[in-house]
Write a protein that holds these residues in place. Structure first.
Motif, PDB file in Angstrom:
ATOM      1  N   MET A 237      -1.315   1.427   5.875  1.00 41.51           N
ATOM      2  CA  MET A 237      -0.696   2.689   5.439  1.00 41.51           C
ATOM      3  C   MET A 237      -0.655   3.667   6.599  1.00 41.51           C
ATOM      4  SD  MET A 237      -3.594   4.564   3.082  1.00 41.51           S
ATOM      5  CE  MET A 237      -4.105   3.155   2.123  1.00 41.51           C
ATOM      6  N   ASP A 238       0.263   4.603   6.520  1.00 38.00           N
ATOM      7  CA  ASP A 238       0.378   5.646   7.538  1.00 38.00           C
ATOM      8  C   ASP A 238       0.383   6.998   6.863  1.00 38.00           C
ATOM      9  OD1 ASP A 238       1.131   4.413  10.323  1.00 38.00           O
ATOM     10  OD2 ASP A 238       2.108   3.197   8.773  1.00 38.00           O
ATOM     11  N   ILE A 239      -0.307   7.931   7.465  1.00 38.93           N
ATOM     12  CA  ILE A 239      -0.263   9.309   6.958  1.00 38.93           C
ATOM     13  C   ILE A 239       0.046  10.223   8.134  1.00 38.93           C
ATOM     14  CG2 ILE A 239      -1.548  11.155   5.821  1.00 38.93           C
ATOM     15  CD1 ILE A 239      -3.256   9.057   4.473  1.00 38.93           C
ATOM     16  N   GLY A 240       1.040  11.067   7.974  1.00 43.96           N
ATOM     17  CA  GLY A 240       1.407  11.996   9.048  1.00 43.96           C
ATOM     18  C   GLY A 240       0.831  13.372   8.786  1.00 43.96           C
ATOM     19  N   PRO A 241       0.871  14.260   9.766  1.00 44.15           N
ATOM     20  CA  PRO A 241       0.375  15.628   9.573  1.00 44.15           C
ATOM     21  C   PRO A 241       1.145  16.329   8.451  1.00 44.15           C
ATOM     22  CG  PRO A 241       0.997  15.217  11.864  1.00 44.15           C
ATOM     23  CD  PRO A 241       1.439  14.046  11.088  1.00 44.15           C
ATOM     24  N   GLY A 242       0.417  17.076   7.632  1.00 41.97           N
ATOM     25  CA  GLY A 242       1.065  17.822   6.562  1.00 41.97           C
ATOM     26  C   GLY A 242       1.579  16.960   5.422  1.00 41.97           C
ATOM     27  N   GLU A 243       1.161  15.718   5.410  1.00 42.33           N
ATOM     28  CA  GLU A 243       1.688  14.800   4.405  1.00 42.33           C
ATOM     29  C   GLU A 243       0.607  14.508   3.364  1.00 42.33           C
ATOM     30  OE1 GLU A 243       4.667  11.626   6.001  1.00 42.33           O
ATOM     31  OE2 GLU A 243       2.737  10.688   5.672  1.00 42.33           O
ATOM     32  N   ILE A 244       1.019  14.349   2.112  1.00 42.83           N
ATOM     33  CA  ILE A 244       0.055  13.964   1.082  1.00 42.83           C
ATOM     34  C   ILE A 244       0.375  12.548   0.629  1.00 42.83           C
ATOM     35  CG2 ILE A 244      -0.870  14.455  -1.203  1.00 42.83           C
ATOM     36  CD1 ILE A 244      -0.219  17.359  -0.779  1.00 42.83           C
ATOM     37  N   CYS A 245      -0.610  11.686   0.805  1.00 39.57           N
ATOM     38  CA  CYS A 245      -0.401  10.292   0.432  1.00 39.57           C
ATOM     39  C   CYS A 245      -1.298   9.973  -0.765  1.00 39.57           C
ATOM     40  CB  CYS A 245      -0.752   9.406   1.616  1.00 39.57           C
ATOM     41  SG  CYS A 245      -0.738   7.667   1.216  1.00 39.57           S
ATOM     42  N   GLY A 246      -0.697   9.634  -1.881  1.00 39.83           N
ATOM     43  CA  GLY A 246      -1.473   9.299  -3.068  1.00 39.83           C
ATOM     44  C   GLY A 246      -1.797   7.813  -3.078  1.00 39.83           C
ATOM     45  N   VAL A 247      -3.088   7.495  -3.200  1.00 44.31           N
ATOM     46  CA  VAL A 247      -3.477   6.093  -3.298  1.00 44.31           C
ATOM     47  C   VAL A 247      -3.965   5.864  -4.720  1.00 44.31           C
ATOM     48  CG1 VAL A 247      -4.983   4.281  -2.412  1.00 44.31           C
ATOM     49  CG2 VAL A 247      -4.140   6.058  -0.878  1.00 44.31           C
ATOM     50  N   ILE A 248      -3.246   4.994  -5.431  1.00 43.58           N
ATOM     51  CA  ILE A 248      -3.538   4.819  -6.852  1.00 43.58           C
ATOM     52  C   ILE A 248      -4.015   3.404  -7.116  1.00 43.58           C
ATOM     53  CG2 ILE A 248      -2.508   4.858  -9.159  1.00 43.58           C
ATOM     54  CD1 ILE A 248      -0.447   6.808  -7.949  1.00 43.58           C
ATOM     55  N   GLY A 249      -4.998   3.280  -7.965  1.00 40.09           N
ATOM     56  CA  GLY A 249      -5.461   1.956  -8.337  1.00 40.09           C
ATOM     57  C   GLY A 249      -6.552   2.078  -9.371  1.00 40.09           C
ATOM     58  N   GLU A 250      -6.838   0.996 -10.073  1.00 38.27           N
ATOM     59  CA  GLU A 250      -7.897   1.021 -11.071  1.00 38.27           C
ATOM     60  C   GLU A 250      -9.224   0.702 -10.394  1.00 38.27           C
ATOM     61  OE1 GLU A 250      -6.016   0.102 -15.212  1.00 38.27           O
ATOM     62  OE2 GLU A 250      -5.845  -1.655 -13.955  1.00 38.27           O
ATOM     63  N   SER A 251     -10.305   0.755 -11.167  1.00 36.56           N
ATOM     64  CA  SER A 251     -11.600   0.513 -10.526  1.00 36.56           C
ATOM     65  C   SER A 251     -11.637  -0.914  -9.980  1.00 36.56           C
ATOM     66  CB  SER A 251     -12.750   0.763 -11.495  1.00 36.56           C
ATOM     67  OG  SER A 251     -12.466   0.241 -12.743  1.00 36.56           O
ATOM     68  N   GLY A 252     -12.221  -1.042  -8.792  1.00 34.92           N
ATOM     69  CA  GLY A 252     -12.287  -2.354  -8.164  1.00 34.92           C
ATOM     70  C   GLY A 252     -11.044  -2.709  -7.379  1.00 34.92           C
ATOM     71  N   SER A 253     -10.080  -1.774  -7.268  1.00 32.88           N
ATOM     72  CA  SER A 253      -8.866  -2.096  -6.538  1.00 32.88           C
ATOM     73  C   SER A 253      -9.054  -1.962  -5.028  1.00 32.88           C
ATOM     74  CB  SER A 253      -7.720  -1.201  -6.993  1.00 32.88           C
ATOM     75  OG  SER A 253      -8.041   0.136  -6.715  1.00 32.88           O
ATOM     76  N   GLY A 254     -10.142  -1.328  -4.617  1.00 31.02           N
ATOM     77  CA  GLY A 254     -10.412  -1.207  -3.178  1.00 31.02           C
ATOM     78  C   GLY A 254      -9.967   0.106  -2.586  1.00 31.02           C
ATOM     79  N   LYS A 255      -9.548   1.049  -3.427  1.00 37.24           N
ATOM     80  CA  LYS A 255      -9.037   2.307  -2.874  1.00 37.24           C
ATOM     81  C   LYS A 255     -10.149   3.135  -2.218  1.00 37.24           C
ATOM     82  CE  LYS A 255      -8.857   4.425  -7.515  1.00 37.24           C
ATOM     83  NZ  LYS A 255      -9.977   3.638  -8.060  1.00 37.24           N
ATOM     84  N   SER A 256     -11.320   3.175  -2.851  1.00 38.43           N
ATOM     85  CA  SER A 256     -12.406   3.958  -2.255  1.00 38.43           C
ATOM     86  C   SER A 256     -12.913   3.308  -0.977  1.00 38.43           C
ATOM     87  CB  SER A 256     -13.569   4.081  -3.230  1.00 38.43           C
ATOM     88  OG  SER A 256     -13.207   4.901  -4.285  1.00 38.43           O
TER      89      SER A 256
END
Lengths: 524, 315
Positions: A24-43
């Motif tokens: 994934m890429d995040i640029g300055p001033g950008e909001i990137c939503g990472v969505i997933g259920e528990s155990g999806s590895g987002k944290s």
């Protein structure tokens, strides 16, 4: 040039693969939503960026923050990056602050470990940062301790700690999950404002699709350690490709089908109930005034009905559950089931059961499921027969063999099914569901709501559905009560209350609740 | 803070009052009457009568309780029957040994336990941790009198560094006192330090897994900084509780070690008084110990409030 660039990140813990080629890429001033259920590895993706992974974790791939390769950096470099270049906000504001240090000290600490400034200068800067997070010095002096603040206020302190040095990247891991809807809306607005003011990049991790719909620029959906779908927020909502994304969307707007008939007979009657809690004595002479947790609460539940009760934390929802179950004495009013007073006539309680929120804490881990499920029989002086146990387990979608297993062998959703089986076994008429689906992922929640709908259709069950989650109430209940500060401030048909609320508080509550905006031409 | 203090102080006074009633009642319900109990079965009736008179047993319970308590408050603990001297003098003599010994042992306990516990927690699962866990297990399991005898053989008899027993008195100078008290203090401290080190380790490990430790790491603190700035103070509550219990124990529970080293301490005094049925000494010394324990608990409560701001209000 992106600020954070994650390429093919894979992570395993003690040899078990957790993340698989996440990019994934995040640029300055950008909001990137990472969505997933528990155990999806987002944290764990977020913790990989911070390199605060649990023991035994190994990463491969690349995490580049501006021009620094995080995975190659030594501990000293990482300590310099954390807090200065990347700030992080965690889910649980109640425990994320050190209870024995003042909020001023804790915010100033971020400044003092990265910059050579005097204690007093750091405090001045801390006060500025707290003000920026809407905790002005006049109302929230730096000498406050975390326990003197509410959950939302504490989360603001955590955010202030993370942004004190104006990091380029802010990672917020479920920052509003533990908060009430109105507070959630405020915190999201704050994060949005900070991104706009400071030009930070924000990685916003959540399980709740609705939270990010309004504010994210782009969205990444994760499942089982993989990124299954990504795209610009608006485009993604109107054109979903991956079946998982579609099922996630469906589940979060799921409407279970209930066909039961609501009768005219009153099943549970709560009349003018008052519940006082004694307060801690502060003076030797004067007796402290009690805290009134329930203030003149009255309502009826009709047979076959599903009544929703909504309110924010501390409004008296759980106190009401305890009172109805006859667990706590009340100081005024009458509660009766089928015309029998629950306090005077113990047999009244046999016709009601309760399902609690926490599917992990509400079972004794040393008993097998068969015995756990038969517990409601114990006060009737007998144990459940094998047939009764099997029947109740099967009715909630479990197998007969499951009675010989222990509770740790089940997932959160299965445990909640067991809790429902336990409630069903003595064939009650009323089931009180106290935040019963709040701790579950959306897809599991949809399944449990279906199960409840099915059971009510088949058995004519009556539900009192207590929750802070407006979407759930809207989906399942016939009528709704809104509670605040121990009073019922609004009641009526679910549709009427949601479409034309009368009370200002209800209006605010409904406005704060994040919703998935239906996009025209949506293709689910 | 002030309400907390007043509340704690109130409970201290109530505890002392209740304890005095219980002790008094225990002495009163000794079968027969205290005088004949103290003198034994072969005593002459007129000796018993004389003692009854001396003890004031011919007056009512209430009168005796009041005079005992008012005596205590004035520092008059009565006269020992066996020693024939004021109990307060005897106790004062013994305290000169017991209090320094307990403080010495407690200091050693803390000096050993803190670094060891912190080290084990910081290197959890490492060889250091395994060694600490094994050594502390041994420290708890080995009886301290056996260890004391061993030390006497090595350090007193063979090397001659410390004295093998006895107490020269404070007049002999601080060096002589240290020589006499070091071995017993070490013997007393070892099992206590083993316990405290383990409590320290597990309390630190609990604290280190808290969310705020993760928050602190996310600010950029190193593992070591997190340990000193955030974990240690939060881990102190259980440790303080144990320290409080240990001091009370060391004050009066050192009887075996006092015997090994021939130290005229409080433990031996109580023991002798009980075997000689000197109820006057027993009564007063037990009351004194209760006072010490209650006072230590009060100090521990104050330390709690100092460590944890939440407790200052939640009185």
């Amino acid at each position: 040039m992106s600020l954070l660039s994650i390429q093919d990140l894979s992570l395993s813990i003690h040899g078990q693969s957790i993340l698989d080629c996440v990019s994934m890429d995040i640029g300055p001033g950008e909001i990137c939503g990472v969505i997933g259920e528990s155990g999806s590895g987002k944290s764990l993706t977020a913790l990989s960026v911070m390199q605060l992974l649990p023991e035994g974790a190994t990463c491969s791939g690349s995490i580049a923050l501006s021009d620094i390769e995080i995975l190659q950096a030594d501990e000293q470099t990482l300590c310099n990056i954390r807090g200065r270049a990347v700030g992080m906000v965690f889910q649980e504001p109640m425990t994320a602050l050190n209870p024995v240090q003042t909020i001023g000290q804790q915010v100033a600490e971020t400044i003092r470990i990265h910059q050579r400034v005097s204690r007093s200068d750091a405090m001045v800067q801390a006060a500025k940062t707290l003000r920026k997070c809407e905790l002005p010095l006049e109302r929230f002096p730096l000498s406050r301790y975390p326990h003197e603040l509410s959950g939302g206020q504490r989360q603001r302190v955590v955010i202030a700690m993370a942004i004190a040095l104006q990091p380029k990247l802010l990672i917020a891991d479920e920052p509003t999950t533990a908060l009430d809807v109105t507070t959630q809306a405020e915190i999201l607005r704050l994060l949005q404002r900070l991104v706009a003011e400071d030009g930070m990049g924000l990685m916003l991790i959540t399980h709740d699709l609705a939270v990010v719909t309004d504010i994210a620029d782009h969205i990444i959906i994760m499942n089982n350690g993989k990124v299954v779908e990504r795209g610009q927020a608006k485009a993604l909502y109107s054109n979903m490709n991956h079946p998982y994304t579609k099922s996630l969307f469906k589940a979060s707007t799921h409407q279970p089908e209930r066909l039961g008939q609501v009768e005219d007979t009153v099943l549970l009657s709560v009349q003018n109930v008052v519940r006082d809690y004694p307060m801690a004595r502060k003076s030797l002479i004067k007796k402290p005034a009690p805290f009134r947790a329930l203030n003149d609460v009255s309502f009826n539940i009709y047979k076959g009905e599903c009544l929703g009760l909504v309110g924010e934390s501390g409004c008296g929802k759980s106190t009401l559950t305890r009172a109805i179950m006859g667990l706590d004495d009340i100081q005024g009013g009458v509660i009766s089931l089928n015309g029998k007073d629950v306090f005077a006539d113990e047999t009244a309680r046999e016709k009601m059961q309760v399902v609690f929120q926490d599917p992990y804490g509400s079972f004794n881990p040393r008993h097998k499921v068969g015995r756990l499920v038969s517990e409601p029989f114990f006060r009737l002086g007998r144990s459940a027969t094998n047939d009764e146990i099997v029947e109740s387990l099967v009715s909630v979608g479990l197998e007969a063999e499951d009675r010989n297993k222990y509770i740790h062998e089940f997932s959160g959703g299965q445990r909640q099914r067991i809790a429902i089986a336990r409630a069903l076994i003595i064939k009650p008429e009323l089931i009180i569901l106290d935040e019963a689906v709040s701790a579950l992922d959306v897809s599991i929640r949809a399944q449990i709501l279906d199960l409840l709908a099915k059971l009510s259709t088949e058995r004519g069950l009556t539900y009192l559905f207590i929750t802070h989650d407006l979407t759930v109430v809207k989906a399942i209940s016939d009528r709704v009560l809104v509670m605040r500060d121990g009073r019922i401030i609004e009641h009526g048909d679910t549709k009427t209350v949601f479409h034309s609320p009368h009370h200002d508080y209800t209006k605010k509550l409904i406005a704060s609740a994040p919703q998935i905006q239906p996009v025209e031409g949506i293709n689910i | 803070m002030l309400p907390y203090l007043i509340k704690r102080l109130g409970s201290l006074i109530v505890s002392l009052f209740v304890a005095s009633l219980v002790i008094f009642a225990c002495i009163e319900i000794v079968p027969g009457d205290p005088a004949s109990f103290m003198l034994g079965v072969n005593a002459q009736p007129d000796t018993v009568n004389a003692l009854r008179e001396e003890l004031g047993l011919n007056t009512s319970h209430t009168q005796r309780y009041v005079s005992w308590i008012s005596g205590l408050l004035k520092g008059d603990l009565g006269t020992s029957y066996t020693y024939r001297s004021p109990v307060s003098d005897i106790v004062a003599d013994r305290l000169q040994v017991s209090v320094p010994l307990a403080l010495y042992a407690l200091t050693l306990t803390i000096l050993i336990a803190f670094p060891v516990g912190v080290l084990a927690a910081a290197w959890r699962g490492s060889a250091v941790d395994l060694f600490v866990m094994g050594a502390t297990q041994l420290g708890i399991a080995v009886p301290n009198f056996w260890f004391a005898i061993l030390m006497v053989i090595v350090f007193a008899i063979n090397l001659g560094w410390f004295s093998a027993g006895g107490f020269p008195g404070w007049d002999a100078g601080i060096l002589a006192v240290i020589k006499a008290l070091t071995l017993p203090a070490v013997a007393l401290a070892l099992p206590q330090a083993s316990i405290l080190a383990r409590v320290m380790r597990s309390s630190l490990l609990d604290t280190l897994s808290e969310d705020y430790i993760r928050s602190a790491r996310a600010k950029g603190l190193s593992r070591r900084q997190v340990m000193w700035r955030h974990a240690l103070r939060n881990a102190m509550i259980p440790v303080l509780t144990i320290i409080g219990l240990q001091f009370s124990f060391l004050l009066a529970g050192a009887i075996i070690i006092e015997n090994v080293f021939f130290l005229p301490g409080l433990g031996r005094l109580v023991f002798q008084a009980i075997t000689q049925r000197d109820l006057i000494v027993v009564e007063s010394v037990v009351m004194l110990l209760v006072f010490a324990v209650v006072l230590v608990n009060f100090l521990v409560d104050l330390a709690y409030a100092w460590v944890d701001p939440r407790l200052r209000e939640r009185s």
